[in-house]
Design a protein around this motif. Structure first.
Motif, PDB file in Angstrom:
ATOM      1  N   ALA A   1      64.669  -2.273  66.114  1.00 36.31           N
ATOM      2  CA  ALA A   1      63.316  -1.816  66.443  1.00 36.31           C
ATOM      3  C   ALA A   1      63.312  -0.298  66.608  1.00 36.31           C
ATOM      4  CB  ALA A   1      62.802  -2.495  67.707  1.00 36.31           C
ATOM      5  N   SER A   2      64.331   0.230  67.272  1.00 35.54           N
ATOM      6  CA  SER A   2      64.428   1.679  67.476  1.00 35.54           C
ATOM      7  C   SER A   2      64.598   2.414  66.153  1.00 35.54           C
ATOM      8  CB  SER A   2      65.610   1.999  68.393  1.00 35.54           C
ATOM      9  OG  SER A   2      65.388   1.472  69.678  1.00 35.54           O
ATOM     10  N   LEU A   3      65.390   1.855  65.267  1.00 36.48           N
ATOM     11  CA  LEU A   3      65.592   2.489  63.965  1.00 36.48           C
ATOM     12  C   LEU A   3      64.280   2.516  63.179  1.00 36.48           C
ATOM     13  CD1 LEU A   3      67.314   3.774  61.791  1.00 36.48           C
ATOM     14  CD2 LEU A   3      67.952   1.462  61.052  1.00 36.48           C
ATOM     15  N   GLY A   4      63.575   1.398  63.136  1.00 36.23           N
ATOM     16  CA  GLY A   4      62.297   1.372  62.428  1.00 36.23           C
ATOM     17  C   GLY A   4      61.305   2.359  63.012  1.00 36.23           C
ATOM     18  N   ALA A   5      61.234   2.407  64.341  1.00 41.76           N
ATOM     19  CA  ALA A   5      60.321   3.334  65.013  1.00 41.76           C
ATOM     20  C   ALA A   5      60.689   4.784  64.707  1.00 41.76           C
ATOM     21  CB  ALA A   5      60.334   3.081  66.512  1.00 41.76           C
TER      22      ALA A   5
ATOM     23  N   GLY B   1      59.580  13.808  65.920  1.00 44.80           N
ATOM     24  CA  GLY B   1      60.267  13.687  67.204  1.00 44.80           C
ATOM     25  C   GLY B   1      61.290  12.577  67.202  1.00 44.80           C
ATOM     26  N   ASN B   2      61.570  12.075  68.385  1.00 41.98           N
ATOM     27  CA  ASN B   2      62.533  11.003  68.590  1.00 41.98           C
ATOM     28  C   ASN B   2      61.842   9.856  69.317  1.00 41.98           C
ATOM     29  OD1 ASN B   2      64.114  13.759  68.898  1.00 41.98           O
ATOM     30  ND2 ASN B   2      65.516  12.251  68.069  1.00 41.98           N
ATOM     31  N   VAL B   3      62.508   8.704  69.334  1.00 43.95           N
ATOM     32  CA  VAL B   3      61.986   7.563  70.085  1.00 43.95           C
ATOM     33  C   VAL B   3      63.033   7.104  71.087  1.00 43.95           C
ATOM     34  CG1 VAL B   3      60.458   6.804  68.228  1.00 43.95           C
ATOM     35  CG2 VAL B   3      62.763   5.856  68.388  1.00 43.95           C
ATOM     36  N   VAL B   4      62.557   6.589  72.206  1.00 39.15           N
ATOM     37  CA  VAL B   4      63.449   5.984  73.199  1.00 39.15           C
ATOM     38  C   VAL B   4      62.824   4.663  73.645  1.00 39.15           C
ATOM     39  CG1 VAL B   4      64.477   8.139  74.021  1.00 39.15           C
ATOM     40  CG2 VAL B   4      62.394   7.311  75.091  1.00 39.15           C
TER      41      VAL B   4
ATOM     42  N   GLN C   1      53.270   5.794  71.937  1.00 36.85           N
ATOM     43  CA  GLN C   1      54.177   4.645  71.997  1.00 36.85           C
ATOM     44  C   GLN C   1      54.071   3.786  70.746  1.00 36.85           C
ATOM     45  OE1 GLN C   1      53.551   2.395  75.590  1.00 36.85           O
ATOM     46  NE2 GLN C   1      54.642   3.900  76.815  1.00 36.85           N
ATOM     47  N   GLN C   2      55.122   2.982  70.571  1.00 35.20           N
ATOM     48  CA  GLN C   2      55.148   1.987  69.508  1.00 35.20           C
ATOM     49  C   GLN C   2      55.597   0.657  70.108  1.00 35.20           C
ATOM     50  OE1 GLN C   2      57.060   3.186  65.747  1.00 35.20           O
ATOM     51  NE2 GLN C   2      57.420   5.186  66.698  1.00 35.20           N
ATOM     52  N   LEU C   3      55.167  -0.434  69.485  1.00 40.29           N
ATOM     53  CA  LEU C   3      55.609  -1.764  69.876  1.00 40.29           C
ATOM     54  C   LEU C   3      56.080  -2.473  68.613  1.00 40.29           C
ATOM     55  CD1 LEU C   3      55.814  -3.922  72.141  1.00 40.29           C
ATOM     56  CD2 LEU C   3      53.548  -4.710  71.397  1.00 40.29           C
ATOM     57  N   TRP C   4      57.344  -2.931  68.639  1.00 38.84           N
ATOM     58  CA  TRP C   4      57.940  -3.615  67.495  1.00 38.84           C
ATOM     59  C   TRP C   4      58.330  -5.027  67.901  1.00 38.84           C
ATOM     60  CZ3 TRP C   4      59.665  -1.690  62.546  1.00 38.84           C
ATOM     61  CH2 TRP C   4      59.167  -0.408  62.256  1.00 38.84           C
TER      62      TRP C   4
ATOM     63  N   ARG D   1      59.211  -1.941  73.290  1.00 40.13           N
ATOM     64  CA  ARG D   1      58.231  -0.858  73.410  1.00 40.13           C
ATOM     65  C   ARG D   1      59.011   0.443  73.453  1.00 40.13           C
ATOM     66  NH1 ARG D   1      55.597   1.364  77.960  1.00 40.13           N
ATOM     67  NH2 ARG D   1      56.571  -0.248  79.224  1.00 40.13           N
ATOM     68  N   LEU D   2      58.582   1.400  72.637  1.00 40.43           N
ATOM     69  CA  LEU D   2      59.292   2.667  72.505  1.00 40.43           C
ATOM     70  C   LEU D   2      58.343   3.826  72.769  1.00 40.43           C
ATOM     71  CD1 LEU D   2      60.260   0.882  69.570  1.00 40.43           C
ATOM     72  CD2 LEU D   2      62.181   2.229  70.398  1.00 40.43           C
ATOM     73  N   GLN D   3      58.876   4.844  73.405  1.00 38.16           N
ATOM     74  CA  GLN D   3      58.118   6.064  73.670  1.00 38.16           C
ATOM     75  C   GLN D   3      58.406   7.054  72.549  1.00 38.16           C
ATOM     76  OE1 GLN D   3      56.175   6.439  76.504  1.00 38.16           O
ATOM     77  NE2 GLN D   3      55.417   8.371  75.697  1.00 38.16           N
ATOM     78  N   ASN D   4      57.368   7.642  71.974  1.00 39.49           N
ATOM     79  CA  ASN D   4      57.520   8.727  71.007  1.00 39.49           C
ATOM     80  C   ASN D   4      57.693  10.021  71.792  1.00 39.49           C
ATOM     81  OD1 ASN D   4      56.966   6.873  68.945  1.00 39.49           O
ATOM     82  ND2 ASN D   4      54.781   7.326  68.992  1.00 39.49           N
ATOM     83  N   VAL D   5      58.779  10.716  71.544  1.00 38.82           N
ATOM     84  CA  VAL D   5      59.086  11.946  72.279  1.00 38.82           C
ATOM     85  C   VAL D   5      59.108  13.101  71.285  1.00 38.82           C
ATOM     86  CG1 VAL D   5      60.754  13.136  73.767  1.00 38.82           C
ATOM     87  CG2 VAL D   5      60.467  10.647  73.936  1.00 38.82           C
ATOM     88  N   GLU D   6      58.131  13.996  71.405  1.00 39.31           N
ATOM     89  CA  GLU D   6      58.057  15.135  70.485  1.00 39.31           C
ATOM     90  C   GLU D   6      59.074  16.210  70.820  1.00 39.31           C
ATOM     91  OE1 GLU D   6      54.081  16.562  70.135  1.00 39.31           O
ATOM     92  OE2 GLU D   6      53.329  14.640  69.408  1.00 39.31           O
ATOM     93  N   ASN D   7      59.315  16.431  72.097  1.00 39.42           N
ATOM     94  CA  ASN D   7      60.242  17.469  72.530  1.00 39.42           C
ATOM     95  C   ASN D   7      61.579  16.814  72.880  1.00 39.42           C
ATOM     96  OD1 ASN D   7      61.631  19.559  73.680  1.00 39.42           O
ATOM     97  ND2 ASN D   7      60.076  20.091  75.189  1.00 39.42           N
ATOM     98  N   ALA D   8      62.465  16.649  71.912  1.00 41.10           N
ATOM     99  CA  ALA D   8      63.727  15.921  72.100  1.00 41.10           C
ATOM    100  C   ALA D   8      64.646  16.564  73.139  1.00 41.10           C
ATOM    101  CB  ALA D   8      64.453  15.797  70.770  1.00 41.10           C
TER     102      ALA D   8
END
Length: 130
Positions: free
Chosen positions: A52-56, A64-67, A97-100, A118-125
């Motif tokens: 899920a994290s890889l897809g996001a 950015g990054n996801v966590v 956020q994203q939900l996979w 559920r993943l948070q989109n983080v623009e400032n890594a």
């Protein structure tokens, strides 16, 4: 992707990888079993979060990054041997956020486990290290 770290340790083989769908397979090897001889539930949780994290991350791209902020996994059927397949697809992709959803099936197509991340989109890594 499959030749390093976690993916290598679990023997994940990537069949499809994009920001819209991730599909992997792996074998229910004895190294992944819990003491009763079935695949450990932590394997399912880890595969679900990983793909899920890889897809996001592929979808978010250079923005950015996801966590992961939540992983909910349901165990539906015990597996001792055979090939397992997991498919991750987005249910929601927003600005923050994203939900996979991820479905894991055995080689007979029966549902083994399912979960959502559920993943948070983080623009400032740089914030992730603090």
């Amino acid at each position: 992707m499959a030749g390093v770290g976690f993916h290598k340790a679990f023997g994940l083989r990537f069949l499809e990888a994009s920001g819209d769908r991730i599909r992997v397979e792996w074998d229910a090897a004895p190294e992944l079993h819990q003491p009763y001889g079935i695949v450990h539930g932590g394997v399912y949780c880890s595969v679900i979060e990983s793909i899920a994290s890889l897809g996001a991350a592929l979808w978010l791209g250079e923005r950015g990054n996801v966590v992961g902020v939540n992983n909910n996994t349901n165990f539906l059927r015990a597996v001792r041997t055979g090939r397992l397949e997991a498919v991750a697809e987005p249910q929601h992709r927003g600005r923050l956020q994203q939900l996979w959803r991820v479905a894991i099936t055995d080689e007979d197509g029966r549902m083994v486990a399912e979960g959502q991340v559920r993943l948070q989109n983080v623009e400032n890594a740089e914030r992730l290290a603090n």
